[in-house]
Design a protein around this motif. Structure first.
Motif: not given
Length: 342
Positions: A27-31, A50-59
């Motif tokens: 559900n997060s922004d690209e790149n 970095y990249g697609k879905n980075a924020e949720n991946a880190v969460d």
């Protein structure tokens, strides 16, 4: 005499992949770049994607770090390891089983240089509590009788385990590397194509930097914490360093570091100051950085020659000499003179 105490916090974290993680990551922004600095499992960590879905991946990574801290700690009463150390036997969770299995394999290939049953000696020296102490020869001799991972009865299919008599274990010497590899996998599952995880002396990279160039990982100078001995260029690799300078104390004019030799029970006196392992296997890299430090230069290079398809290494000796293995000659740069082992 009161001693001076120095240490760099180290610790471990792991990531378990699940369908829910993948769903949340869509559900997060690209790149988009995302990065978080956290303190968990006794170490400072930075997780960057970095990249697609980075924020949720880190969460997802941070959530899993906190969960697994409870599962794997040798000190927390609710953890798998704490319970196992109290009862001497049991059934391991999937997370713990995978690490124990790998630890026992590496114990065999390194002829005991890596041993998770060294834990009671780590406690006696005070490295787990920071209440530093130099044990007597009698105390060390007594505890050494219970240090031998080959006495652990482990069935990988059933996940059942039985420790040797009076044995206790800790996974701190291998779990950070296992963790970084799992972080890479969760990044991939979240659509992340470029990322980096740093846990003190443990770094693992996914892909390349966003501009397509390799990651530049600096290797710390054991003599100067603000300096480095060289830089290694990597992609899809773990770069993990162990050294006596990371955690140590001084008492009565003598320095004692935290890397204990399982054969003697004392801090390893191998002629090495630090060992860096470069490998696509973070778990292996973590365990071998300790193992090769214990072995010393010549045995470490002999081990590399037998397993050169699995890793490369940078060895820094007590006298300052630097040796790298042949697989790094095109990717390692340094302002210091260094030898290349073949």
């Amino acid at each position: 005499m009161v001693g001076k105490f120095y240490f760099k916090l180290g610790g471990i974290f792991l990531l378990t992949l699940c369908i829910a993680a993948f769903t949340a990551c869509q559900n997060s922004d690209e790149n988009k770049k995302a990065s978080k600095d956290i303190f968990a499992m006794d170490t400072y960590m930075t997780v960057t994607a970095y990249g697609k879905n980075a924020e949720n991946a880190v969460d997802e990574a941070v959530d899993e770090i906190n969960r697994l801290e409870t599962v794997l700690s040798a000190q927390k009463k609710e953890s798998d390891i704490y319970k196992l150390n109290q009862t001497g036997s049991g059934t391991l969770s999937e997370d713990t089983k995978d690490i124990v299995s790998e630890a026992l394999k590496i114990n065999k290939t390194t002829n005991g240089a890596f041993d998770i049953s060294i834990y009671p000696l780590m406690v006696k020296w005070g490295f787990t509590t920071q209440k530093y102490n130099v044990p007597s020869k009698r105390e060390i001799s007594k505890l050494l009788k219970n240090v031998d991972s080959s006495k652990i009865e482990f069935d990988e299919k059933s996940s059942s385990i039985k420790l040797g008599k009076n044995m206790k274990i800790d996974l701190g010497g291998i779990a950070k590397g296992y963790t970084s590899s799992r972080v890479m996998q969760i990044f991939k599952d979240c659509g992340v194509t470029s990322g980096l995880v740093s846990l003190g002396g443990n770094v693992q990279a996914l892909g390349t930097k966003t501009d397509g160039t390799d990651w530049q990982i600096a290797i710390e100078n054991p003599d100067k914490s603000s300096d480095y001995i060289g830089v290694v260029s990597v992609k899809d690799k773990a770069v993990i360093t162990s050294g006596g300078y990371e955690r140590y104390f001084e008492k009565n004019g003598k320095t004692y570091h935290h890397i204990l030799d399982p054969k003697t029970g004392y801090p390893a006196e191998s002629g090495l100051k630090s060992v860096t392992i470069v490998s696509d296997n973070g778990t292996l890299a973590d365990a071998l950085s300790t193992s090769l430090f214990v072995m010393g230069k010549e045995k470490a290079l002999d081990y590399w020659r037998e397993h050169k398809n699995e890793f490369d290494t940078v060895l820094v000796e007590d006298n300052g000499n630097i040796t790298i293995t042949d697989g790094l000659k095109k990717v390692f740069k340094s302002n210091f003179k260094f030898d290349i082992a073949k």
